[in-house]
Design a protein around this motif. Sequence first.
Motif, PDB file in Angstrom:
ATOM      1  N   TYR A 495      14.464  41.748 -19.161  1.00  0.00           N
ATOM      2  CA  TYR A 495      13.767  42.071 -17.913  1.00  0.00           C
ATOM      3  C   TYR A 495      13.502  43.558 -17.719  1.00  0.00           C
ATOM      4  CZ  TYR A 495      14.075  37.359 -16.231  1.00  0.00           C
ATOM      5  OH  TYR A 495      13.909  36.008 -16.107  1.00  0.00           O
ATOM      6  N   CYS A 496      14.239  44.395 -18.374  1.00  0.00           N
ATOM      7  CA  CYS A 496      14.173  45.826 -18.071  1.00  0.00           C
ATOM      8  C   CYS A 496      13.712  46.580 -19.309  1.00  0.00           C
ATOM      9  CB  CYS A 496      15.553  46.303 -17.618  1.00  0.00           C
ATOM     10  SG  CYS A 496      15.607  48.013 -17.079  1.00  0.00           S
ATOM     11  N   GLU A 514       8.721  41.012 -19.926  1.00  0.00           N
ATOM     12  CA  GLU A 514       9.834  40.578 -19.094  1.00  0.00           C
ATOM     13  C   GLU A 514       9.854  39.058 -18.969  1.00  0.00           C
ATOM     14  OE1 GLU A 514       9.977  42.568 -15.370  1.00  0.00           O
ATOM     15  OE2 GLU A 514      10.521  44.480 -16.278  1.00  0.00           O
TER      16      GLU A 514
END
Length: 738
Positions: A495-496, A514
Motif C-alpha cells: 500500500y505504501c 497499491e
Amino acid sequence: MKRALLILFTTLIVLPSIAQQVASKKMSAMVRMVANIENNNHVRSLNKAKVIAFENTPSLCAFVRIKGDADAIFNRYGCRRLATFGDIYIADIPVGSLNAMACERNVLRIEASPSRTGMLERSSSVVGADKVHAGTSLPQAFTGAGVVVGIVDIGFDLTNPNFYNEDQSQYRIVRFWDMLSTDTIGSDKYVGADYTAKDEILAYQHSRDGLLFGHSAHTLGALAGTGYGTPYRGMAYESEIVATSNAVTSDTVFIKKEDRYKYTSATDALGFKYAFDYAESQGKPCVVSFSEGGSQALDSDEQLNYEVLRQMTGPGRIIVASAGNEGHYQNYIYKAAGTQGQGTFVLGSSDKVLFRASTDGDFTLRFNAYDDAKNAVSVEYSFSDILADADSLINDTVVFYGREYAIALGAYPNVFQENRVMLDGMLKSLDGELGHVTPVSMQLLGLESDVELFRISGLFLGSSTDPSLNNAVKSHTINAPSSAPAVICVGASTYCPRYTNYWGDEQENYDKEEGVIAYYSSRGPTYDGRIKPDVVAPGTNIMTTSSSFVYENTPYPASTVALSEFNGRTYPWLATQGTSLSTPIVAGCIALWLQADPTLTPDDIINLFRETCNHLDASLTYPNNIYGYGEIDVYRGLLHILGIDGIEGISQEQPRGVTFALENGSRLRISYKRTTEASTQLRIYNTAGTLLLTQQLPSGQESSLVDMSSLPAGVYAVQLTSSDPMVSGSTLVRIVER
C-alpha cells in the motif's frame, strides 16, 4: 523400464537389504546428513562442501516418533527427552547414535530441519484495526488486553519503550527466553536461559545477537507496540508479551560447533510451547508470531513437525508464520509423463545450487555447460542408477570447459506419496561462482515419468544461450513452518510505495501499485499440493520500531522515519517490508479476535478469513495460491465473532454521515453531518437477529433521539435505511447495567 523401477521402489520401501537403508528411510534429509557427517570420515555427498570436524561429540535436537517404551530407547542411546506430544517426542540425540537408534524397530521416524532464516500508520486502517482499537460502533474497544502474544525471532531490544504500556508505567514483556544466552548456570532450558522478572529482563538489555540484528524489534513493534508517542502503534498494544530469541542461519557465529545441531525446527517448536505454557498458566489465550522460515525445510521433512504443531494448537492457541519473501523467484518445474524434457539455467548462491525432485518413474537428469559460441557439453545421470547404488547415492566430479564441478545426488522414499521417490541434489562449482562465467543448465528428460523439480537455493532462470530451457515458474515458494496445515500462513500486500524519511527525503519502493500482492510475497501451493498462503496483510513500508543497539552501531538514515528518546537512549523508527511484517500484523489482529472469543481455533480463524477477507483481485476465485482467502479485515471479523454480520437486513458498512452516542445510558443520540433530506427507517436487533424496535425518523433533522430504555443491558445492532447513502448503514451500541 518403468515397471522394473516401480518394483525397485517397492524393494526400497518394504524390503531394504541393509541396516543403513533401514535407518536412512526413517530420517529426514537433515538427520541423514548429520548422521553421515559423524559416521563417515569421507562423506561422499558432502566432502566437497568442506564439512567441519567437531572437537566434541555433537547432539541434535529432533522430533522422534516411537512406538512403545520411549524412555527405554532414550536411555539406551543417551538421549534427553525435551517435550512429549503423544507418540512424538522432541529429544536431544547424540549424533553418533542416530543410525543405530533409527534401526530400532520401534523408532518410526527421526526428523529435523535446519535453523530458519529471518525474513503502523496506514496498515492499521487498511485492516480495520483503527476502528477496533477505538471501539467504533462496537460494545468496547479491542486492544489485545487479556491476551498473550508470543514471538519467536532474533535480535531483541528489551529496553525499547514501545514494549511498555502507553504511559510507560508497566513493562509488558513478562517472559524472555534467549536460546543463545551463555548465562546457563541453573537454567532448566535445553539451550540458553530464560528471564521471568521485569528487572532481570531489563538488565539483560538485548538478546545475545542483539548488537548485530534487530529483526524482532520490527516484528514485535508491528505486533504489540504501543507507539510511544508516534502514530506507529502495533495491533495488540495492550497484550502481554512472551518473547523467545531463537537461532537462525546468521547466528552461527554465536554457537559452538558441537552445539550447532541443537538449533533446529524442533528447537523452534520448544519456543512456541514456551509461550503457550505461560498463557495456559495464566488462563489466557495466546497467538504466536513467527516471521522466519526456510525453503530447505520442505514438506517431506516436516511430517512430525506438522503433527506436533497440530497438537500444540487448538482453542485459544494459534501459530502464525510468514509465507516467505521468494515470490519473485522461479522455483518450480513440472515435466508431465509424455513430455520429453523440461529445463532451466541456474545461478549459484555463490558456488552452488541445491534442488529437490519428486518422481513416479525413471528419468534422466542432464547438466549442461556452454562456451562463448553456445556449444554445450553435458553429463547425464539416470535415476535408476542412483537407486541401484547401495546407499542410493551418486557423487561425481566433472570438468566442463576447464572448470571443475562437484555433483551429489541422493534418493529416498517420499513419505507422503508411496508411489513416488524423492531426489536431493547439489551442483557445486569448485572454481568460483556457479553459472556467472560459464552458463550452466539442468534438464529433466524421459517420456515415461512424471517429475517435479523444486529449487532449494540458488536461482532458476531463462537465458538467451538456449531459450528453450525456460520452463521454471513462480510457484511453490511457501516456507516452512507456514506450510503446515495447522499454522496460519501469511503473505504480503502493498500500500505504501513511497514515504518521507526523518530528514524529509522521499524514498520509493519497488512496488508502485497499491492494493495488490507484493512482488516478493511467496506463493503456493505447498509441495504436497495444498493452497497457501491462508491470508495476506500489508507488508510494504511498514512503519515500526527498531533496535537502539543496532542503530547505535550502524545508523540507517534513509529508512529512518522518526527518533525517540527514552532513559537516555535513542530509539529509531523505520520503514521496512516483507512477509516478516505482514505476519505480526495478522497475529495482532487474531489477538484482538481472541480478546472477543478466547476459544477460537485455527479452523475458526480460517473460517473467519473465508467469511470476512477482502478480495483484492476480483478476477480470481478464493482461496488461491496468491492471496489465500484475501486480505484480512479485523473489523469485519470482529463483527462476525460478535454475531452481528449474520443478522439478516444489517448492512456491512457504517453510515458515513452519522455519529452515534448513548445519553444517560439508554437514549441513543443520532447526529447527522448535514440536515437530512429524506426520512430514515431505524431498526434495532439483538445479537440473535431478533427485531426488537422499529421507528421512522423524519426528514429535515440535524439529530434524532431514540429511547432504548425498554431494552435490557447488552449489545444491539442499529440499522439505518435511507435514500441518502450517507445515512444508510449499521452500527453497534452497548447498553450497560443500570
